[in-house]
Design an enzyme around this catalytic site. Structure first.
Site: not given
Ligand code: NAX
Length: 328
Positions: A158, A186
């Site tokens: 952000d 966030h």
């Molecule tokens: P993806 O869905 O591409 O990847 C997430 C990965 O996490 C998947 O491979 C899944 O298998 C894995 N996963 C799920 N549960 C798990 C667990 N218990 N232990 C280990 N791995 C696990 O999402 P991606 O685009 O990489 O985003 C990841 C997270 O970042 C999401 O929650 C998203 O909302 C968040 N974000 C946060 C941002 C921030 O600024 N704080 C911005 C970007 C993003 O939206």
């Protein structure tokens, strides 16, 4: 912080953000050209096959500093002796899913990960990226014996988004923009603060004449940027989120230049009149040892105060939801 070797756990390592983060973690860019890196890559069991493919690519990059990769679905194995925990893995928000459902869906992940952190190295630092990042960080912190001040949630993306908007409006390089604070959650309630930000060392309000934009479209653009990227790209921010998470790690690892600060969501100690006990984004600095301190004494207008209170209210609600669910 100078070290010879660092062990880093990345959760959700087969996901989009993980994919954008991994090569940069191993290249020497983040921890320096003389620090070797061991990576613990945590995934859920069904994603271990995809993770194997990511690891193959990492091997094919032949990074000289990468000493070892551990691929696992066992959180205890992943966090044993780590210096950094990058908590990216979470379930995505499904279409039509309410924020409350997302909070309760992802909360249990962070209770387990908080507990497993007790096996981490004494100097461990954690950055939570998986959403809802602030409240997930609160859950992990509350379930761990690791000191509270080691936990942060990512609002650096952000901050970077805000810096880029201000630079474009002023027609200057983004490197001219400093001291942009993000207050609060966030989420779309966050308050990007231009009132204390500087462009070329001068107050933004002196450099940008369009104050209506600073109080209006600037804020809503930063607040809505994640959705705008999804609308344009069809996928959520990954490259920029990975970059911001690594910016955060680098900012924690190195002393903050005098007079500057960066945005991170940390445990509120009551600074700026914000309730204690929530993970709220403040302007912070880091010392030589990775300890974060909330910057005091910024001037907050009535306009800013109102925005800070609105995002605080959302975080207090989120805390209530996870507290009622027994996650804290
Ligand atoms: P993806 O869905 O591409 O990847 C997430 C990965 O996490 C998947 O491979 C899944 O298998 C894995 N996963 C799920 N549960 C798990 C667990 N218990 N232990 C280990 N791995 C696990 O999402 P991606 O685009 O990489 O985003 C990841 C997270 O970042 C999401 O929650 C998203 O909302 C968040 N974000 C946060 C941002 C921030 O600024 N704080 C911005 C970007 C993003 O939206």
């Amino acid at each position: 912080m100078q070290r010879n070797h660092v062990t880093v756990a990345l959760t959700g390592a087969a996901g989009n953000i993980g994919y954008a983060m991994l090569p940069r973690l191993a290249s020497g860019e983040v921890f320096g050209p003389d620090t070797t890196v061991e990576l613990r890559l945590l995934e859920i069991t069904p994603a271990l096959g995809a993770l194997e493919g990511v690891a193959m690519e990492m091997n094919d990059c032949a990074f000289p500093l990468l000493t070892k990769m551990v691929l696992t679905d066992d959180v205890e194995e992943a966090f044993d002796g780590i210096n950094w925990g990058l908590f990216v893995g979470a379930k995505p928000r499904g279409k039509g899913m309410l924020r409350g459902d997302l909070i309760l869906g992802n909360g249990p992940i962070f209770t387990g990960q908080g507990k497993a952190l007790n096996k981490a190295a004494d100097d461990v630092r954690v950055i939570v990226v998986g959403n809802p990042a602030n409240t997930n960080a609160l859950i992990a912190m509350s379930n761990s014996d690791v000191p509270n001040d080691r936990f942060a949630a990512l609002t650096r993306l952000d901050q970077n988004r805000a810096m880029s908007q201000l630079a474009a409006k002023a027609g200057v390089a983004v490197s001219e923009v400093t001291n942009v604070a993000i207050f609060g959650n966030h989420s779309k309630t966050m308050y990007p603060d231009a009132e204390n930000a500087l462009i070329g060392g001068k107050p933004v309000y002196d450099v940008i004449d369009d104050h209506d934009w600073l109080r209006g479209d600037f804020i809503s653009t930063v607040q809505g940027r994640g959705k705008a990227v999804i609308d344009a790209r069809g996928k959520s921010s990954a490259m920029s989120a990975a970059s911001a998470a690594l910016d955060h790690v680098m900012s924690v690892e190195r002393p903050t230049p005098a007079g500057q600060h960066f945005a991170a969501a940390v445990l509120s100690d009551g600074s700026y009149g914000i309730s204690e006990g929530i993970i709220y984004s403040f302007p912070v600095t880091s010392d030589d040892n990775g300890n974060l301190e909330i910057v005091q004494g910024l001037t907050i207008s009535d306009f800013g105060r109102e925005k800070m209170k609105a995002t605080e209210a959302e975080l207090l609600e989120e805390k209530q939801v996870v507290s009622d669910a027994g996650l804290l």
